[in-house]
Scaffold this motif. Structure first.
Motif, PDB file in Angstrom:
ATOM      1  N   ILE A  61      99.396 -15.249  85.270  1.00 36.55           N
ATOM      2  CA  ILE A  61      98.971 -16.609  85.631  1.00 36.55           C
ATOM      3  C   ILE A  61      97.867 -17.054  84.675  1.00 36.55           C
ATOM      4  N   SER A  62      97.956 -18.270  84.200  1.00 33.27           N
ATOM      5  CA  SER A  62      96.896 -18.791  83.338  1.00 33.27           C
ATOM      6  C   SER A  62      95.697 -19.212  84.180  1.00 33.27           C
ATOM      7  N   VAL A  63      94.533 -19.245  83.540  1.00 32.47           N
ATOM      8  CA  VAL A  63      93.332 -19.705  84.230  1.00 32.47           C
ATOM      9  C   VAL A  63      93.529 -21.129  84.741  1.00 32.47           C
ATOM     10  N   GLU A  64      94.198 -21.953  83.945  1.00 33.67           N
ATOM     11  CA  GLU A  64      94.400 -23.362  84.300  1.00 33.67           C
ATOM     12  C   GLU A  64      95.297 -23.515  85.528  1.00 33.67           C
ATOM     13  N   ASP A  65      96.220 -22.582  85.749  1.00 33.97           N
ATOM     14  CA  ASP A  65      97.153 -22.671  86.879  1.00 33.97           C
ATOM     15  C   ASP A  65      96.693 -21.889  88.096  1.00 33.97           C
ATOM     16  N   ALA A  66      95.628 -21.116  87.962  1.00 39.16           N
ATOM     17  CA  ALA A  66      95.235 -20.185  89.019  1.00 39.16           C
ATOM     18  C   ALA A  66      94.971 -20.870  90.358  1.00 39.16           C
ATOM     19  N   ALA A  67      94.378 -22.052  90.321  1.00 41.45           N
ATOM     20  CA  ALA A  67      94.021 -22.739  91.566  1.00 41.45           C
ATOM     21  C   ALA A  67      95.232 -23.009  92.445  1.00 41.45           C
ATOM     22  N   SER A  68      96.394 -23.195  91.842  1.00 40.02           N
ATOM     23  CA  SER A  68      97.589 -23.523  92.624  1.00 40.02           C
ATOM     24  C   SER A  68      98.088 -22.334  93.442  1.00 40.02           C
ATOM     25  N   TYR A  69      97.556 -21.151  93.176  1.00 45.38           N
ATOM     26  CA  TYR A  69      97.958 -19.954  93.920  1.00 45.38           C
ATOM     27  C   TYR A  69      97.047 -19.680  95.120  1.00 45.38           C
ATOM     28  N   ILE A  70      95.982 -20.443  95.242  1.00 45.23           N
ATOM     29  CA  ILE A  70      95.027 -20.228  96.334  1.00 45.23           C
ATOM     30  C   ILE A  70      95.523 -20.898  97.610  1.00 45.23           C
TER      31      ILE A  70
ATOM     32  N   LEU B  62      93.697 -10.476  87.109  1.00 42.14           N
ATOM     33  CA  LEU B  62      94.355  -9.558  88.031  1.00 42.14           C
ATOM     34  C   LEU B  62      95.874  -9.652  87.916  1.00 42.14           C
ATOM     35  N   SER B  63      96.377 -10.856  87.694  1.00 42.47           N
ATOM     36  CA  SER B  63      97.836 -11.065  87.635  1.00 42.47           C
ATOM     37  C   SER B  63      98.468 -10.466  86.381  1.00 42.47           C
ATOM     38  N   LYS B  64      97.660 -10.011  85.435  1.00 47.74           N
ATOM     39  CA  LYS B  64      98.202  -9.311  84.271  1.00 47.74           C
ATOM     40  C   LYS B  64      98.591  -7.875  84.622  1.00 47.74           C
ATOM     41  N   PHE B  65      97.987  -7.351  85.685  1.00 47.16           N
ATOM     42  CA  PHE B  65      98.241  -5.974  86.101  1.00 47.16           C
ATOM     43  C   PHE B  65      99.205  -5.872  87.274  1.00 47.16           C
ATOM     44  N   TYR B  66      99.201  -6.884  88.132  1.00 39.84           N
ATOM     45  CA  TYR B  66     100.030  -6.884  89.333  1.00 39.84           C
ATOM     46  C   TYR B  66     100.696  -8.248  89.485  1.00 39.84           C
ATOM     47  N   GLU B  67     101.903  -8.263  90.030  1.00 35.96           N
ATOM     48  CA  GLU B  67     102.485  -9.535  90.446  1.00 35.96           C
ATOM     49  C   GLU B  67     101.876  -9.884  91.798  1.00 35.96           C
ATOM     50  N   LEU B  68     101.043 -10.908  91.823  1.00 33.09           N
ATOM     51  CA  LEU B  68     100.410 -11.307  93.069  1.00 33.09           C
ATOM     52  C   LEU B  68     101.456 -11.863  94.019  1.00 33.09           C
ATOM     53  N   GLN B  69     101.229 -11.647  95.316  1.00 32.61           N
ATOM     54  CA  GLN B  69     102.184 -12.057  96.334  1.00 32.61           C
ATOM     55  C   GLN B  69     101.482 -12.874  97.410  1.00 32.61           C
ATOM     56  N   ALA B  70     102.250 -13.734  98.057  1.00 31.63           N
ATOM     57  CA  ALA B  70     101.727 -14.428  99.233  1.00 31.63           C
ATOM     58  C   ALA B  70     101.253 -13.380 100.237  1.00 31.63           C
ATOM     59  N   GLY B  71     100.054 -13.578 100.752  1.00 36.39           N
ATOM     60  CA  GLY B  71      99.476 -12.609 101.680  1.00 36.39           C
ATOM     61  C   GLY B  71      98.431 -11.713 101.053  1.00 36.39           C
ATOM     62  N   ASP B  72      98.292 -11.752  99.730  1.00 35.92           N
ATOM     63  CA  ASP B  72      97.232 -10.971  99.082  1.00 35.92           C
ATOM     64  C   ASP B  72      95.860 -11.569  99.373  1.00 35.92           C
ATOM     65  N   LEU B  73      94.882 -10.710  99.544  1.00 39.61           N
ATOM     66  CA  LEU B  73      93.484 -11.114  99.694  1.00 39.61           C
ATOM     67  C   LEU B  73      92.698 -10.551  98.523  1.00 39.61           C
ATOM     68  N   ILE B  74      91.837 -11.377  97.940  1.00 38.13           N
ATOM     69  CA  ILE B  74      90.975 -10.927  96.849  1.00 38.13           C
ATOM     70  C   ILE B  74      89.522 -11.064  97.289  1.00 38.13           C
ATOM     71  N   PHE B  75      88.833  -9.922  97.425  1.00 36.34           N
ATOM     72  CA  PHE B  75      87.399  -9.918  97.683  1.00 36.34           C
ATOM     73  C   PHE B  75      86.725 -10.040  96.318  1.00 36.34           C
TER      74      PHE B  75
END
Length: 230
Positions: A95-104, A186-199
């Motif tokens: 995910i690009s930095v510019e697109d990251a907000a759309s995943y929140i 983080l998304s370079k190492f893992y495919e983030l999924q709906a339901g993930d929490l990031i502290f």
């Protein structure tokens, strides 16, 4: 098809709703505030690094309630770490930095509770941090607030009191790696999924707590999180 035993899914309540947010994974960012990095013996803007907690380490606490966290076994040095938690609402990789907000999907107040003595010993021996970080109830979390309600959070007070006395106090804008940068990296190492929490990391002021202590964390626009150690 049948299950050997009923599947268990950890969930977090959604503020102002009877909806529940199912938890997929819990990612945590280490040393992501300058002053906390200094108090832990580090300086500079190092590349972000991550550790994980089990999904069922969450201790969900609805707004207006006080959660009870059992003091964990095998430690004499339990520390609090107040954090902004970001909930991911859709899958994505690279995910690009510019697109990251759309995943929140939303935000919450969280505590990364740490068996510091076990973590410290693991560090000395070059071993994983799991016993220090990933134990039962080690991720207390408030109700989630949808981003549609809060809008994007890039600044605001983050604060923790223990028994009514201030322990941690800072601002989200002091994150070394901001939320968008963290999601992207983080998304370079893992495919983030709906339901993930990031502290997303804790500010300075971490310290030990004991049985009977009442912890109250607050982040501007997200209400509070109250947890008592029992």
């Amino acid at each position: 098809m049948s299950y050997v035993f009923p599947p268990v899914t950890a969930t977090v309540p959604v503020a102002g709703s009877d909806a529940l947010f199912p938890v997929h994974r819990i990612y945590c960012v280490g040393r992501n505030y300058v002053d906390h990095a200094i108090e832990m013996g580090h300086t500079g803007r190092e590349a972000p690094f991550f550790f994980m907690k089990p999904a069922d380490a969450v201790l969900p606490v609805a707004e207006g309630k006080t959660g009870e966290m059992p003091y964990p076994s095998m430690t004499k040095d339990l520390h609090h770490e107040i954090e902004l938690v970001v909930a991911i609402g859709k899958s994505g990789k690279d995910i690009s930095v510019e697109d990251a907000a759309s995943y929140i999907w939303g935000y919450a107040v969280g505590l990364d509770m740490t068996r510091r003595d076990l973590q410290g010993e693991a560090k000395k021996q070059g071993r994983p941090w799991d016993t220090g970080k990933g134990f039962d109830y080690s991720a207390p979390i408030s109700s989630l607030y949808p981003v549609a309600q809060t809008k994007l959070i890039t600044e605001g007070n983050i604060h923790l009191d223990v028994n009514g006395e201030q322990r941690q106090d800072s601002d989200i804008r002091k994150l070394i790696w901001n939320v968008a940068e963290t999601i992207s990296y983080l998304s370079k190492f893992y495919e983030l999924q709906a339901g993930d929490l990031i502290f997303t990391g804790t500010p300075e002021g971490v310290a030990a707590v004991k049985t009977g202590d009442l912890l109250e964390g607050r982040i501007s626009g997200l209400g509070s999180l109250k947890v008592q150690l029992v």
